[in-house]
Design an enzyme around this catalytic site. Structure first.
Site, PDB file in Angstrom:
ATOM      1  N   LYS A  11     -11.007  11.160  -9.716  1.00  0.00           N
ATOM      2  CA  LYS A  11     -11.081  10.684  -8.317  1.00  0.00           C
ATOM      3  C   LYS A  11     -10.334  11.668  -7.429  1.00  0.00           C
ATOM      4  O   LYS A  11      -9.497  12.444  -7.898  1.00  0.00           O
ATOM      5  CB  LYS A  11     -10.471   9.294  -8.163  1.00  0.00           C
ATOM      6  N   SER A 104      -5.311   7.944 -15.843  1.00  0.00           N
ATOM      7  CA  SER A 104      -5.631   6.556 -15.485  1.00  0.00           C
ATOM      8  C   SER A 104      -7.084   6.247 -15.831  1.00  0.00           C
ATOM      9  O   SER A 104      -7.404   5.157 -16.326  1.00  0.00           O
ATOM     10  CB  SER A 104      -5.441   6.330 -13.981  1.00  0.00           C
ATOM     11  N   ASP A 137      -3.358   3.466 -10.665  1.00  0.00           N
ATOM     12  CA  ASP A 137      -4.729   3.919 -10.395  1.00  0.00           C
ATOM     13  C   ASP A 137      -5.762   3.356 -11.379  1.00  0.00           C
ATOM     14  O   ASP A 137      -6.963   3.534 -11.192  1.00  0.00           O
ATOM     15  CB  ASP A 137      -4.814   5.455 -10.466  1.00  0.00           C
TER      16      ASP A 137
END
Ligand code: C5P
Length: 295
Positions: A11, A104, A137
């Protein structure tokens, strides 16, 4: 012996506003997550041994109990009295400790993968609770979505149904940064409530305006509102990043920001072709340069 292979995406944060420090030591924030098409692959094989074994040829990848993949598997074994073990092979492509959420994401993928191969009855809420226990996250990666708004410590997720697809050139300079050090380096005003009020009233700070521009396909409006409150702390730990940011700003980018706690920096561009052009140029100086898009 069946193998389940799952993709584990990275991300970036288009927006990250730190609101205040909480009594538990974490920070409340408002962040806009964008899932990108940079992936690790995780392959799971259930075993009868009860052991959790990780295999990865990346030299910096810890393969023992410190790894979030290991922690996720151990958590499920303990909470659900699982006797089975697992062999997990990781193909690592997401740079480690770079602000891209790789660890994560791997933890979230492990929860989802083991739910399947260990045949566990787990609700979405239970998965999210385990995700939160593993890292701020992780809940984002448990949602199958490209865009989401994160509040609380980043773990309260509101999925956004946006069709917009963005392109970025992403540079990961060699130095690793540790999230905790970056948060500890922040200087925040004392009155968190006052700050929260300012955020709601000041237009530039309002993430809803950024989301509105994404919805309207207004890329200039988006680029104008990229924000990361962790940037100043990131730059004081690693001053070379400030130079990289201004170098990217002078190239053909619409906006530039650090992702998460860094050191990854991305430039927002108009198209995949533009990102590819910038990658060729930047690769002469930096080892890790990627073209990434919303996934
Ligand atoms: O949640 P995660 O394990 O990724 O966080 C790593 C560290 O980053 C925390 O121990 C904390 O020091 C800091 N952090 C924070 N506020 C957040 C997220 C992380 O202070 N919202």
């Amino acid at each position: 012996m069946t193998t389940l292979t799952l993709r584990s995406p990275a991300k970036i944060n288009l927006y990250l506003k730190v609101i205040n420090k909480r009594p538990d030591g974490f920070h409340n924030l408002v962040t806009l997550f964008e899932r990108i098409n940079l992936f690790d692959d995780l392959s799971f094989v259930a075993t009868q041994t009860g052991k959790i074994r990780l295999f990865c040829d990346h030299p910096q990848m810890p393969l023992g109990p410190k790894n979030l993949i290991y922690k996720a598997a151990r958590l499920l074994q303990e909470k659900h009295s699982v006797d089975l073990g697992v062999d997990i092979k990781i193909t690592k492509r997401i740079p480690i400790a770079a602000g891209l959420g790789g660890g994560s994401s791997n933890a979230a993928t492990t929860l989802l993968g083991l739910k399947k191969i260990w045949k566990l009855f787990l609700s979405s809420q239970q998965l999210l609770t385990y995700g939160r226990a593993l890292g701020s996250d992780v809940p984002f990666f448990l949602h199958d979505c490209s865009w989401a708004l994160g509040t609380g410590r980043g773990d309260q997720i509101k999925v956004l149904s946006l069709k917009k697809r963005l392109w970025h050139v992403l540079v990961v300079p060699c130095k690793r940064l540790y999230t905790r050090d970056v948060f500890e380096g922040l200087s925040l005003p004392q009155d968190g409530r006052q700050r929260a009020t300012n955020i709601l009233t000041k237009k530039k700070y309002n993430v809803n305006i950024l989301i509105h521009h994404l919805r309207k396909n207004d890329i200039l409006g988006v680029s104008d509102r990229l924000l990361n409150d962790l940037e100043s702390s990131t730059f004081s730990i690693c001053p070379r990043l400030r130079i990289l940011k201004s170098r990217l700003q002078k190239l053909n980018t619409l906006g530039v920001a650090v992702s998460g706690s860094g050191p990854s920096i991305f430039g927002l561009v108009r198209s995949q072709q533009e990102a590819q052009g910038l990658r060729s140029f930047l690769s002469q100086r930096y080892k890790r340069v990627f073209v990434v898009g919303t996934f």
